[in-house]
Design a protein around this motif. Structure first.
Motif, PDB file in Angstrom:
ATOM      1  N   SER A 141      48.476  59.926   7.527  1.00  0.00           N
ATOM      2  CA  SER A 141      48.565  61.293   6.994  1.00  0.00           C
ATOM      3  C   SER A 141      48.955  62.275   8.092  1.00  0.00           C
ATOM      4  N   SER A 142      48.381  62.114   9.273  1.00  0.00           N
ATOM      5  CA  SER A 142      48.704  63.004  10.393  1.00  0.00           C
ATOM      6  C   SER A 142      50.166  62.863  10.786  1.00  0.00           C
ATOM      7  N   ILE A 143      50.653  61.621  10.805  1.00  0.00           N
ATOM      8  CA  ILE A 143      52.067  61.395  11.153  1.00  0.00           C
ATOM      9  C   ILE A 143      52.983  62.057  10.135  1.00  0.00           C
ATOM     10  N   ILE A 144      52.657  61.910   8.845  1.00  0.00           N
ATOM     11  CA  ILE A 144      53.499  62.508   7.797  1.00  0.00           C
ATOM     12  C   ILE A 144      53.504  64.024   7.910  1.00  0.00           C
ATOM     13  N   ILE A 145      52.347  64.624   8.126  1.00  0.00           N
ATOM     14  CA  ILE A 145      52.271  66.089   8.190  1.00  0.00           C
ATOM     15  C   ILE A 145      52.989  66.622   9.421  1.00  0.00           C
ATOM     16  N   THR A 146      52.768  66.008  10.570  1.00  0.00           N
ATOM     17  CA  THR A 146      53.419  66.488  11.791  1.00  0.00           C
ATOM     18  C   THR A 146      54.934  66.300  11.728  1.00  0.00           C
ATOM     19  N   THR A 147      55.382  65.160  11.201  1.00  0.00           N
ATOM     20  CA  THR A 147      56.825  64.934  11.062  1.00  0.00           C
ATOM     21  C   THR A 147      57.430  65.888  10.039  1.00  0.00           C
ATOM     22  N   GLY A 148      56.773  66.058   8.913  1.00  0.00           N
ATOM     23  CA  GLY A 148      57.271  66.995   7.909  1.00  0.00           C
ATOM     24  C   GLY A 148      57.322  68.418   8.432  1.00  0.00           C
ATOM     25  N   ALA A 149      56.329  68.792   9.234  1.00  0.00           N
ATOM     26  CA  ALA A 149      56.332  70.141   9.804  1.00  0.00           C
ATOM     27  C   ALA A 149      57.554  70.359  10.692  1.00  0.00           C
ATOM     28  N   ALA A 150      57.925  69.344  11.477  1.00  0.00           N
ATOM     29  CA  ALA A 150      59.108  69.468  12.325  1.00  0.00           C
ATOM     30  C   ALA A 150      60.380  69.613  11.480  1.00  0.00           C
ATOM     31  N   VAL A 151      60.471  68.837  10.403  1.00  0.00           N
ATOM     32  CA  VAL A 151      61.666  68.893   9.544  1.00  0.00           C
ATOM     33  C   VAL A 151      61.776  70.246   8.853  1.00  0.00           C
ATOM     34  N   ALA A 162      66.285  65.972  -1.810  1.00  0.00           N
ATOM     35  CA  ALA A 162      65.741  64.615  -1.922  1.00  0.00           C
ATOM     36  C   ALA A 162      64.675  64.375  -0.858  1.00  0.00           C
ATOM     37  N   LEU A 163      64.917  64.849   0.368  1.00  0.00           N
ATOM     38  CA  LEU A 163      63.932  64.681   1.441  1.00  0.00           C
ATOM     39  C   LEU A 163      62.630  65.399   1.110  1.00  0.00           C
ATOM     40  N   SER A 164      62.725  66.594   0.555  1.00  0.00           N
ATOM     41  CA  SER A 164      61.520  67.346   0.193  1.00  0.00           C
ATOM     42  C   SER A 164      60.724  66.627  -0.892  1.00  0.00           C
ATOM     43  N   LEU A 165      61.418  66.077  -1.885  1.00  0.00           N
ATOM     44  CA  LEU A 165      60.735  65.369  -2.969  1.00  0.00           C
ATOM     45  C   LEU A 165      60.067  64.096  -2.455  1.00  0.00           C
ATOM     46  N   VAL A 166      60.761  63.366  -1.567  1.00  0.00           N
ATOM     47  CA  VAL A 166      60.163  62.156  -0.992  1.00  0.00           C
ATOM     48  C   VAL A 166      58.933  62.516  -0.172  1.00  0.00           C
ATOM     49  N   PHE A 167      59.016  63.600   0.582  1.00  0.00           N
ATOM     50  CA  PHE A 167      57.862  64.044   1.372  1.00  0.00           C
ATOM     51  C   PHE A 167      56.666  64.326   0.465  1.00  0.00           C
ATOM     52  N   ILE A 168      56.902  65.038  -0.631  1.00  0.00           N
ATOM     53  CA  ILE A 168      55.797  65.384  -1.527  1.00  0.00           C
ATOM     54  C   ILE A 168      55.200  64.132  -2.157  1.00  0.00           C
ATOM     55  N   LEU A 169      56.036  63.266  -2.713  1.00  0.00           N
ATOM     56  CA  LEU A 169      55.533  62.101  -3.446  1.00  0.00           C
ATOM     57  C   LEU A 169      54.859  61.103  -2.516  1.00  0.00           C
ATOM     58  N   PHE A 170      55.524  60.759  -1.400  1.00  0.00           N
ATOM     59  CA  PHE A 170      54.929  59.782  -0.487  1.00  0.00           C
ATOM     60  C   PHE A 170      53.701  60.359   0.206  1.00  0.00           C
ATOM     61  N   GLY A 171      53.772  61.636   0.585  1.00  0.00           N
ATOM     62  CA  GLY A 171      52.607  62.256   1.219  1.00  0.00           C
ATOM     63  C   GLY A 171      51.406  62.300   0.307  1.00  0.00           C
ATOM     64  N   LEU A 172      51.623  62.624  -0.974  1.00  0.00           N
ATOM     65  CA  LEU A 172      50.516  62.640  -1.919  1.00  0.00           C
ATOM     66  C   LEU A 172      49.948  61.237  -2.136  1.00  0.00           C
ATOM     67  N   ALA A 173      50.814  60.205  -2.075  1.00  0.00           N
ATOM     68  CA  ALA A 173      50.325  58.833  -2.217  1.00  0.00           C
ATOM     69  C   ALA A 173      49.411  58.465  -1.052  1.00  0.00           C
ATOM     70  N   VAL A 174      49.773  58.882   0.152  1.00  0.00           N
ATOM     71  CA  VAL A 174      48.935  58.591   1.319  1.00  0.00           C
ATOM     72  C   VAL A 174      47.608  59.346   1.225  1.00  0.00           C
ATOM     73  N   VAL A 175      47.678  60.603   0.813  1.00  0.00           N
ATOM     74  CA  VAL A 175      46.440  61.366   0.619  1.00  0.00           C
ATOM     75  C   VAL A 175      45.584  60.715  -0.462  1.00  0.00           C
ATOM     76  N   ALA A 176      46.229  60.210  -1.519  1.00  0.00           N
ATOM     77  CA  ALA A 176      45.484  59.522  -2.578  1.00  0.00           C
ATOM     78  C   ALA A 176      44.813  58.271  -2.054  1.00  0.00           C
ATOM     79  N   ALA A 177      45.436  57.605  -1.065  1.00  0.00           N
ATOM     80  CA  ALA A 177      44.795  56.431  -0.464  1.00  0.00           C
ATOM     81  C   ALA A 177      43.485  56.813   0.213  1.00  0.00           C
ATOM     82  N   SER A 178      43.489  57.938   0.905  1.00  0.00           N
ATOM     83  CA  SER A 178      42.257  58.404   1.540  1.00  0.00           C
ATOM     84  C   SER A 178      41.208  58.775   0.500  1.00  0.00           C
ATOM     85  N   ILE A 179      41.652  59.455  -0.562  1.00  0.00           N
ATOM     86  CA  ILE A 179      40.716  59.825  -1.623  1.00  0.00           C
ATOM     87  C   ILE A 179      40.170  58.585  -2.311  1.00  0.00           C
TER      88      ILE A 179
END
Length: 340
Positions: free
Chosen positions: A168-178, A223-240
């Motif tokens: 999750s940290s990797i996704i957020i930090t990478t997405g923030a840079a993009v 497309a990149l924004s949609l992938v970020f949202i969907l994959f990021g939410l899946a990772v957050v769902a894994a934690s939940i």
């Protein structure tokens, strides 16, 4: 005595409301002074503008409405297929930026029906993907432990939480840079946007794809924004998913502990099983079937080995060989054990 589950629930309610009070106090101290300064500044600018151009209050209100309503249109068409798909994703993911909303009655009605079906579907999908990610992470962790020669090769809950937390940290930090590069935000604001998005808070103060006609002119970025949202939410769902499983495990452990306590309390009077599979203790109280012992119906109702209609010298009761469950009689005539 209250059950452990009730105590935990009450504790969670108290802790949550305490946390809300603490949050309100902190936000009040942090944001109230800035809010007051911004309001005073805006009022000063408004008054100067009205005096300079001799604008009436009614005309100024009309101008405010025009500016507010025109803001979404500055980003380009919001309801063409790309923008509509982005909006549908936001609805299904329960982010709710509020950057664009239906204005027609049919559009609002369809949005409600679409959300009623789509939100449960999205929750199930994200939870399922999160479960698969946890399974994949557990396989990787076990192989890594075997390769490192660890004595315990099992993937614990803590290992999985650390793995999903790092991802999750990797996704957020990478997405923030993009997003900082494409939107022109500062890195901190981009990080804030990614966090608010993936936690489905969705304030709407920062929304991607709202500059330079991005929805129509930058399909790759869309497309990149949609992938970020969907994959990021899946990772957050894994934690939940891990947190939910942990809570369910705690609930099961408490239920098992309560059952053991009940068995221990009932163990003071050894239960007996009769032909009708009902179990009664020595005071004639009906017990649950899972407390049934392996004794037959001729067993004594007390813990000693007395049989038939003899009196038990250790307990205040006696047993009738032809007894029925309702015929169990309390006796106050028990003799004390005679000293030999």
């Amino acid at each position: 005595m209250m059950k452990r589950q009730n105590v935990r629930t009450l504790s969670l309610v108290v802790c949550t409301f305490t946390y809300l009070l603490i949050g309100a106090a902190v936000f009040d101290s942090l944001e109230s002074p800035t809010e007051a300064k911004r309001w005073d500044f805006l009022q000063t600018v408004k008054n100067n503008f009205v005096r300079k151009y001799n604008v009436t209050d009614e005309d100024f209100r009309v101008m405010e409405i025009v500016i507010i309503e025109n803001k979404p249109h500055k980003a380009g068409p919001q309801w063409k297929f790309a923008g509509a798909f982005y909006f549908s994703t936001v609805v299904l993911a329960m982010i709710g930026y509020g950057h664009s909303t239906p204005v027609t009655i049919p559009g609002k009605a369809f949005c409600m029906g679409y959300a009623m079906v789509g939100i449960p579907l999205g929750l199930v999908m994200f939870q399922s993907i999160g479960e698969r990610l946890n399974k994949f992470a557990s396989v990787i962790i076990r192989r890594a432990k075997r390769a490192s020669g660890a004595r315990c090769t099992d993937a614990t809950e803590m290992n999985l939480m650390l793995a999903t937390g790092m991802l999750s940290s990797i996704i957020i930090t990478t997405g923030a840079a993009v997003f900082s590069r494409y939107e022109g935000w500062s890195y901190f604001d981009s990080f804030y946007y990614c966090f608010v998005t993936l936690t489905t808070i969705g304030f709407g103060d920062y929304v991607a794809l709202q500059n330079d006609q991005a929805l129509t002119n930058k399909p790759g970025y869309v497309a990149l924004s949609l992938v970020f949202i969907l994959f990021g939410l899946a990772v957050v769902a894994a934690s939940i998913n891990l947190l939910v499983l942990r809570f369910m495990t705690m609930q099961a452990e408490d239920a098992k502990r309560d059952e053991q306590d009940a068995q221990n309390l009932a163990g003071n009077a050894q239960p007996v099983t009769f032909d009708d599979e009902s179990t009664y203790n020595m005071h004639g109280k009906l017990l649950e079937n899972n407390y049934t012992t392996e004794n037959d119906e001729t067993a004594s109702l007390c813990s000693c080995t007395c049989m038939g209609g003899t009196r038990c010298l250790n307990h205040e009761q006696f047993v009738d060989p032809d007894f029925q469950p309702t015929d169990i009689i309390e006796s106050t005539l028990c003799l004390k054990r005679a000293s030999v």
